[in-house]
Design a protein around this motif. Sequence first.
Motif, PDB file in Angstrom:
ATOM      1  N   LEU A  86      89.518  20.594  34.303  1.00 35.52           N
ATOM      2  CA  LEU A  86      89.110  21.832  34.718  1.00 35.52           C
ATOM      3  C   LEU A  86      87.618  21.406  35.379  1.00 35.52           C
ATOM      4  O   LEU A  86      86.793  20.837  34.637  1.00 35.52           O
ATOM      5  N   VAL A  87      87.389  22.087  36.497  1.00 38.66           N
ATOM      6  CA  VAL A  87      86.085  21.755  37.263  1.00 38.66           C
ATOM      7  C   VAL A  87      85.469  23.381  37.657  1.00 38.66           C
ATOM      8  O   VAL A  87      86.181  24.074  38.252  1.00 38.66           O
ATOM      9  N   ASP A  88      84.450  23.696  36.775  1.00 38.10           N
ATOM     10  CA  ASP A  88      83.890  24.875  36.552  1.00 38.10           C
ATOM     11  C   ASP A  88      82.356  24.964  37.123  1.00 38.10           C
ATOM     12  O   ASP A  88      81.494  24.331  36.574  1.00 38.10           O
ATOM     13  N   ASN A  89      82.256  25.720  38.370  1.00 32.65           N
ATOM     14  CA  ASN A  89      80.754  25.759  38.899  1.00 32.65           C
ATOM     15  C   ASN A  89      80.414  27.109  38.803  1.00 32.65           C
ATOM     16  O   ASN A  89      79.508  27.636  39.626  1.00 32.65           O
ATOM     17  N   SER A  90      80.817  28.055  37.790  1.00 33.03           N
ATOM     18  CA  SER A  90      80.521  29.408  38.034  1.00 33.03           C
ATOM     19  C   SER A  90      79.308  29.886  37.171  1.00 33.03           C
ATOM     20  O   SER A  90      78.739  30.802  37.207  1.00 33.03           O
ATOM     21  N   MET A  91      78.829  28.830  36.135  1.00 32.91           N
ATOM     22  CA  MET A  91      77.783  29.038  35.293  1.00 32.91           C
ATOM     23  C   MET A  91      76.501  28.284  35.833  1.00 32.91           C
ATOM     24  O   MET A  91      76.577  28.059  37.185  1.00 32.91           O
ATOM     25  N   GLU A  92      75.492  28.170  35.180  1.00 33.17           N
ATOM     26  CA  GLU A  92      74.272  27.226  35.638  1.00 33.17           C
ATOM     27  C   GLU A  92      74.422  25.940  35.740  1.00 33.17           C
ATOM     28  O   GLU A  92      73.373  25.383  36.358  1.00 33.17           O
ATOM     29  N   ARG A  93      75.508  25.245  35.423  1.00 33.79           N
ATOM     30  CA  ARG A  93      75.498  24.120  35.359  1.00 33.79           C
ATOM     31  C   ARG A  93      77.276  23.776  35.857  1.00 33.79           C
ATOM     32  O   ARG A  93      77.971  24.626  35.768  1.00 33.79           O
ATOM     33  N   LEU A  94      77.623  22.771  36.682  1.00 33.69           N
ATOM     34  CA  LEU A  94      78.796  22.043  37.071  1.00 33.69           C
ATOM     35  C   LEU A  94      79.522  21.532  35.817  1.00 33.69           C
ATOM     36  O   LEU A  94      78.667  20.679  35.348  1.00 33.69           O
ATOM     37  N   VAL A  95      80.501  21.952  35.417  1.00 32.49           N
ATOM     38  CA  VAL A  95      81.430  21.470  34.166  1.00 32.49           C
ATOM     39  C   VAL A  95      82.493  20.781  34.713  1.00 32.49           C
ATOM     40  O   VAL A  95      83.258  21.750  35.239  1.00 32.49           O
ATOM     41  N   ILE A  96      82.644  19.465  34.240  1.00 33.64           N
ATOM     42  CA  ILE A  96      83.934  18.995  34.473  1.00 33.64           C
ATOM     43  C   ILE A  96      84.509  18.673  32.985  1.00 33.64           C
ATOM     44  O   ILE A  96      84.029  17.869  32.259  1.00 33.64           O
ATOM     45  N   VAL A  97      85.700  19.003  32.890  1.00 38.00           N
ATOM     46  CA  VAL A  97      86.623  18.677  31.573  1.00 38.00           C
ATOM     47  C   VAL A  97      87.721  17.980  31.809  1.00 38.00           C
ATOM     48  O   VAL A  97      88.481  18.600  32.439  1.00 38.00           O
ATOM     49  N   LEU A  98      87.854  16.986  31.082  1.00 41.90           N
ATOM     50  CA  LEU A  98      89.226  16.102  31.229  1.00 41.90           C
ATOM     51  C   LEU A  98      89.709  16.154  29.966  1.00 41.90           C
ATOM     52  O   LEU A  98      89.251  15.635  29.049  1.00 41.90           O
ATOM     53  N   PHE A  99      91.003  16.669  29.971  1.00 41.38           N
ATOM     54  CA  PHE A  99      91.808  16.803  28.885  1.00 41.38           C
ATOM     55  C   PHE A  99      92.746  15.459  28.587  1.00 41.38           C
ATOM     56  O   PHE A  99      93.542  15.115  29.664  1.00 41.38           O
ATOM     57  N   ALA A 100      93.020  14.945  27.692  1.00 37.08           N
ATOM     58  CA  ALA A 100      93.744  13.738  27.631  1.00 37.08           C
ATOM     59  C   ALA A 100      94.716  13.407  26.264  1.00 37.08           C
ATOM     60  O   ALA A 100      93.854  13.768  25.162  1.00 37.08           O
ATOM     61  N   ASP A 101      95.698  13.377  26.180  1.00 40.75           N
ATOM     62  CA  ASP A 101      96.670  12.860  25.052  1.00 40.75           C
ATOM     63  C   ASP A 101      97.877  12.065  25.386  1.00 40.75           C
ATOM     64  O   ASP A 101      97.770  11.757  26.427  1.00 40.75           O
ATOM     65  N   ARG A 102      98.488  11.875  24.180  1.00 38.20           N
ATOM     66  CA  ARG A 102      99.550  11.040  24.659  1.00 38.20           C
ATOM     67  C   ARG A 102     100.693  11.349  25.437  1.00 38.20           C
ATOM     68  O   ARG A 102     101.560  10.804  25.773  1.00 38.20           O
ATOM     69  N   TRP A 103     100.617  12.861  25.365  1.00 43.06           N
ATOM     70  CA  TRP A 103     101.646  13.494  26.427  1.00 43.06           C
ATOM     71  C   TRP A 103     101.335  13.776  27.931  1.00 43.06           C
ATOM     72  O   TRP A 103     102.062  13.888  28.660  1.00 43.06           O
ATOM     73  N   ILE A 104     100.005  13.455  28.007  1.00 43.92           N
ATOM     74  CA  ILE A 104      99.580  13.875  29.358  1.00 43.92           C
ATOM     75  C   ILE A 104      99.186  12.761  30.185  1.00 43.92           C
ATOM     76  O   ILE A 104      98.555  11.556  29.827  1.00 43.92           O
ATOM     77  N   ASP A 105      99.691  12.756  31.359  1.00 42.44           N
ATOM     78  CA  ASP A 105      99.903  11.484  32.321  1.00 42.44           C
ATOM     79  C   ASP A 105      98.150  11.817  32.988  1.00 42.44           C
ATOM     80  O   ASP A 105      98.205  12.264  34.234  1.00 42.44           O
ATOM     81  N   VAL A 106      97.282  11.032  32.448  1.00 45.36           N
ATOM     82  CA  VAL A 106      95.979  11.237  33.107  1.00 45.36           C
ATOM     83  C   VAL A 106      95.827  10.269  34.308  1.00 45.36           C
ATOM     84  O   VAL A 106      95.080  10.781  35.223  1.00 45.36           O
ATOM     85  N   PRO A 107      96.658   9.082  34.579  1.00 44.55           N
ATOM     86  CA  PRO A 107      96.319   8.486  35.870  1.00 44.55           C
ATOM     87  C   PRO A 107      96.393   9.221  36.902  1.00 44.55           C
ATOM     88  O   PRO A 107      95.949   8.736  37.911  1.00 44.55           O
ATOM     89  N   CYS A 108      97.078  10.271  36.964  1.00 43.84           N
ATOM     90  CA  CYS A 108      97.122  10.986  38.289  1.00 43.84           C
ATOM     91  C   CYS A 108      95.746  11.529  38.705  1.00 43.84           C
ATOM     92  O   CYS A 108      95.609  11.760  39.985  1.00 43.84           O
ATOM     93  N   VAL A 109      94.740  11.739  38.141  1.00 40.30           N
ATOM     94  CA  VAL A 109      93.527  12.174  38.395  1.00 40.30           C
ATOM     95  C   VAL A 109      92.598  10.846  38.402  1.00 40.30           C
ATOM     96  O   VAL A 109      91.278  10.925  38.793  1.00 40.30           O
ATOM     97  N   VAL A 110      93.045   9.493  38.091  1.00 33.76           N
ATOM     98  CA  VAL A 110      92.170   8.482  38.373  1.00 33.76           C
ATOM     99  C   VAL A 110      91.440   8.390  39.621  1.00 33.76           C
ATOM    100  O   VAL A 110      90.525   8.005  39.920  1.00 33.76           O
ATOM    101  N   PRO A 111      92.298   8.425  40.655  1.00 28.78           N
ATOM    102  CA  PRO A 111      91.710   8.327  41.989  1.00 28.78           C
ATOM    103  C   PRO A 111      90.314   9.236  42.332  1.00 28.78           C
ATOM    104  O   PRO A 111      89.342   9.007  42.875  1.00 28.78           O
ATOM    105  N   LEU A 112      90.698  10.589  41.760  1.00 28.67           N
ATOM    106  CA  LEU A 112      89.689  11.349  41.844  1.00 28.67           C
ATOM    107  C   LEU A 112      88.322  11.115  41.123  1.00 28.67           C
ATOM    108  O   LEU A 112      87.212  11.248  41.584  1.00 28.67           O
TER     109      LEU A 112
END
Length: 120
Positions: free
Chosen positions: A79-105
């Motif tokens: 989740l990338v959120d720029n709606s408040m006073e700070r830019l917030v980037i949240v990366l969720f990961a567990d053993r069922w989620i394929d996080v390598p798809c966001v590695v290039p980003l």
Amino acid sequence: MRLLIYGVVLLTILRTAIANWHVPKIGLNLWTLRKVSDAEFAVMREDAVRLVRGGVVRDAQHPGERYFEVSCHGKPVMLVDNSMERLVIVLFADRWIDVPCVVPLMLHWSGRILAERERA
């Protein structure tokens, strides 16, 4: 009767041990950075669309909200959120989620994240 009580206790212990063994372990990475302009945020979204491999970038559901979500194989991973006073980037990961798809980003954005953390 005593055998029945021991059996119930043993089953309870086994069930608890098995349940704890199958509890998903969720990892969470959170970065808060300085708020970016709408133009910079649009570039970040374009980066996500271009660099996420095998995933989908979903825009905010309501007009005027400034965030986007990244899903990989149907699972939300960022989740990338720029709606408040700070830019917030949240990366969720567990053993069922394929996080390598966001590695290039994340590699593309790592310079920004590291520079912001050094300033803080």
